[in-house]
Write a protein that holds these residues in place. Structure first.
Motif, PDB file in Angstrom:
ATOM      1  N   UNK A 176      -7.376  10.749  -1.655  1.00  0.00           N
ATOM      2  CA  UNK A 176      -7.528   9.769  -0.569  1.00  0.00           C
ATOM      3  C   UNK A 176      -6.403   9.836   0.449  1.00  0.00           C
ATOM      4  N   UNK A 177      -6.056   8.673   1.008  1.00  0.00           N
ATOM      5  CA  UNK A 177      -5.045   8.580   2.056  1.00  0.00           C
ATOM      6  C   UNK A 177      -3.655   8.588   1.419  1.00  0.00           C
ATOM      7  N   UNK A 178      -2.810   9.548   1.816  1.00  0.00           N
ATOM      8  CA  UNK A 178      -1.469   9.676   1.228  1.00  0.00           C
ATOM      9  C   UNK A 178      -0.615   8.431   1.455  1.00  0.00           C
ATOM     10  N   UNK A 179      -0.892   7.672   2.513  1.00  0.00           N
ATOM     11  CA  UNK A 179      -0.079   6.493   2.834  1.00  0.00           C
ATOM     12  C   UNK A 179      -0.549   5.241   2.076  1.00  0.00           C
ATOM     13  N   UNK A 180      -1.714   5.298   1.449  1.00  0.00           N
ATOM     14  CA  UNK A 180      -2.324   4.107   0.820  1.00  0.00           C
ATOM     15  C   UNK A 180      -1.383   3.340  -0.110  1.00  0.00           C
ATOM     16  N   UNK A 181      -0.617   4.023  -1.019  1.00  0.00           N
ATOM     17  CA  UNK A 181       0.238   3.252  -1.938  1.00  0.00           C
ATOM     18  C   UNK A 181       1.311   2.414  -1.238  1.00  0.00           C
ATOM     19  N   UNK A 182       1.659   2.767   0.012  1.00  0.00           N
ATOM     20  CA  UNK A 182       2.708   2.039   0.744  1.00  0.00           C
ATOM     21  C   UNK A 182       2.116   1.119   1.815  1.00  0.00           C
ATOM     22  N   UNK A 183       0.803   1.079   1.897  1.00  0.00           N
ATOM     23  CA  UNK A 183       0.118   0.419   3.010  1.00  0.00           C
ATOM     24  C   UNK A 183      -0.400  -0.961   2.593  1.00  0.00           C
ATOM     25  N   UNK A 184       0.177  -1.991   3.184  1.00  0.00           N
ATOM     26  CA  UNK A 184      -0.242  -3.359   2.856  1.00  0.00           C
ATOM     27  C   UNK A 184      -1.680  -3.630   3.301  1.00  0.00           C
ATOM     28  N   UNK A 185      -2.206  -2.785   4.197  1.00  0.00           N
ATOM     29  CA  UNK A 185      -3.560  -2.995   4.735  1.00  0.00           C
ATOM     30  C   UNK A 185      -4.572  -2.020   4.142  1.00  0.00           C
TER      31      UNK A 185
END
Length: 359
Positions: free
Chosen positions: A299-308
């Protein structure tokens, strides 16, 4: 991500690069697309390890020996000395041809630390002349005269005296000016600046940025800045590409990225910029850390750090959604089916202040 108003001098398409390491292959670049319109300044921003430098080392043909280019093209459009247009894919060229026809001659790079770029055993003058003699067989006296002119152009006083000195005899700011003179010696039409002011104090930093800007205006060259400092970007860029975990996650004009950012990672970078008028007494930091690219990223590499982050982020990498002719972002929040999410109110207030101040 193309800007159709101007000819594209450098076009990177679907670039994918892996590094072989003792722990396994690291997927450092994962499908990068970048366009550089002729005569403009492009800033590529992101945290350390996002793949910024690797992308442009590939364009210079100076990747480390443990790298593997899995796919992609780096198309460079230029003109021969007689004015006839030419196009090459740098990734298909032999290393010796890149050295002879591209490196230093048509695409030059200014590195972060001038001391690692300069030879401590060789006088400054000889180092500036070297490229001219190698690429163009310029006679020694002619190369010497041009080197003196270049030192004057980059703001070094007593150039004749400096020509005979060694790198350790110059200050950090002067060494960086010498590196710029070397980069300009063969009249390149693309200049890549890899964190060119990181090792310098703030006043020298501003002078170096002004110098590069002035030289660009005078010579009409295209400039790429590789940086993590959005303060630098605000001063120099026409276009910005935001990079995260080996991919471009947002691309747009300077105004689009600073005044209308759409990717949560860009929101985080802008929120982390120091600001005298902020209500908070602590500087914002993006939570967590970038993913380990030794492992496949689901999935999206930023997802674990993304509050949204949405549920789909854990399964599917978002495509680049088109916001305008020049503005794209890879976030599922831009899908028409996604819930409507606004940027953080503190960032909105900060952008309003930036607009008023004309930053």
């Amino acid at each position: 991500m193309e800007n159709n108003a101007k000819e594209t001098v450098l076009s990177i398409r679907d670039l994918s690069i892996t590094f072989k390491t003792g722990a396994g292959p690291v997927n450092a670049i994962r499908g990068v697309n970048i366009d550089l319109p002729r005569g403009t300044t492009l800033a590529v921003v992101g945290e350390s390890g996002s793949g910024k430098s690797v992308t442009f080392k590939a364009a210079m043909g100076i990747l480390a020996s443990n790298s593997v280019v899995n796919s992609g093209s780096i198309v460079y459009n230029y003109r021969h000395n007689d004015g006839t247009p030419a196009t090459v894919d740098i990734l298909k060229m032999k290393t010796r041809d890149i050295r002879r026809h591209i490196n230093g001659k048509r695409i030059a790079m200014i590195f972060q630390d001038p001391m690692t770029s300069l030879d401590p055993t060789m006088p400054i003058g000889k180092q500036i002349m070297e490229g001219m003699v190698w690429h163009y067989k310029t006679p020694k006296q002619q190369a010497w005269d041009k080197a003196v002119r270049l030192l004057t152009e980059v703001g070094i006083e007593e150039p004749e005296k400096r020509m005979r000195q060694y790198p350790h005899q110059l200050s950090g700011g002067m060494r960086q000016r010498v590196v710029i003179a070397i980069a300009l010696a063969c009249d390149p039409d693309v200049l890549i600046c890899d964190e060119p002011t990181t090792a310098l104090d703030v006043t020298i930093q501003a002078k170096i940025l002004e110098l590069i800007k002035r030289i660009q205006a005078e010579r009409g060259i295209s400039v790429i800045y590789i940086t993590h400092d959005l303060g630098v970007v605000a001063k120099v860029a026409d276009f910005v590409n935001v990079m995260y975990a080996g991919r471009i996650v947002e691309a747009g004009t300077i105004d689009e990225i600073f005044y209308d950012p759409r990717h949560p990672y860009t929101w985080g970078l802008l929120s982390a910029m120091p600001d005298l008028d902020t209500e908070d007494d602590r500087l914002y930091t993006i939570p967590g850390s970038p993913p380990n690219l030794l492992h496949p990223v689901p999935g999206d590499a930023f997802a674990p750090r993304n509050a949204y982050a949405l549920n789909i982020d854990e399964r599917l990498d978002p495509p680049l959604f088109r916001i305008s002719e020049t503005h794209y972002a890879a976030s599922w929040l831009l899908d028409e089916r996604a819930p409507k999410v606004e940027m953080p109110p503190e960032l909105k207030a900060r952008i309003e202040r930036m607009k008023k101040e004309g930053i």
